[in-house]
Motif scaffolding. Sequence first.
Motif, PDB file in Angstrom:
ATOM      1  N   GLU A 191     -14.482 -30.412  39.807  1.00 53.72           N
ATOM      2  CA  GLU A 191     -13.915 -31.858  40.231  1.00 53.72           C
ATOM      3  C   GLU A 191     -12.530 -31.860  39.945  1.00 53.72           C
ATOM      4  N   PRO A 192     -11.712 -32.597  40.619  1.00 51.35           N
ATOM      5  CA  PRO A 192     -10.248 -32.383  40.246  1.00 51.35           C
ATOM      6  C   PRO A 192      -9.933 -33.437  39.250  1.00 51.35           C
ATOM      7  N   TRP A 193     -10.893 -34.315  38.729  1.00 57.01           N
ATOM      8  CA  TRP A 193     -10.476 -35.120  37.392  1.00 57.01           C
ATOM      9  C   TRP A 193     -10.957 -34.685  36.184  1.00 57.01           C
ATOM     10  N   LEU A 194     -11.715 -33.223  36.114  1.00 60.40           N
ATOM     11  CA  LEU A 194     -12.105 -32.794  35.098  1.00 60.40           C
ATOM     12  C   LEU A 194     -11.289 -31.643  34.739  1.00 60.40           C
ATOM     13  N   LYS A 195     -11.070 -31.693  33.428  1.00 57.37           N
ATOM     14  CA  LYS A 195     -10.205 -30.376  32.615  1.00 57.37           C
ATOM     15  C   LYS A 195     -10.936 -30.034  31.493  1.00 57.37           C
TER      16      LYS A 195
END
Length: 216
Positions: free
Chosen positions: A41-45
């Motif tokens: 997901e683009p919002w996971l890091k």
Amino acid sequence: MGAPLLEQELSLYDPALLLSLDFFRSPAKFNPRISAAVPGEPWLKVRPLQTGDFHRGFLQILSQLTKVGDVSLTQFLNRFAQMRASGDYYVTVIVDTRLDKIIGSATLVLERKFIHGCGTRGRLEDVVVDDTYRGKQLGKLIVVTVTLLADQLGCYKMSLDCKDKLIPFYTSIGYVLEPGNANTMNIRYEAGVGGAGVVSNRTAGHGNQPDDTEPS
């Protein structure tokens, strides 16, 4: 959460180590394919623990795993500094960047040995992912990440303790039960420093993992 963060945050270890991990070396199967660099997901890091994570709910996520206690910011920063100085602790976290919140964590601890040619053994500790993020393979992601990290750092083996129902999960990632070596024995001590006395001496088949088929 919501408290001011430190102006210049420190990472517990070099974040570049995570970007160079080769997830194709792990027997774990991801569907869809994800990695520490591309967590799905683009919002996971996925990154090392940072000094500002006290305010991002790091201790709260650990409290889903076990008792944390009343830890102050000063205590957190002191322990962070000790771990960073030793170079033997690789606490790795997953962040929901939309909320600036820690939602998962796992720790690789390095044990320096005389055996195996002064080799290094890795230990997997404190695996937890927030229950509300189930279905995104994040338990598998964080475990595979620190497992590959141990290999990259030159460990001759990686060890963990888990409950019986988690054995299939860890087996799917490549961990193997060793016959005759499947028990964990502990001595627990009372709170305080220096000789407060033994509280319990028990044998447990496995350690303090969440009671589910994948680390929560």
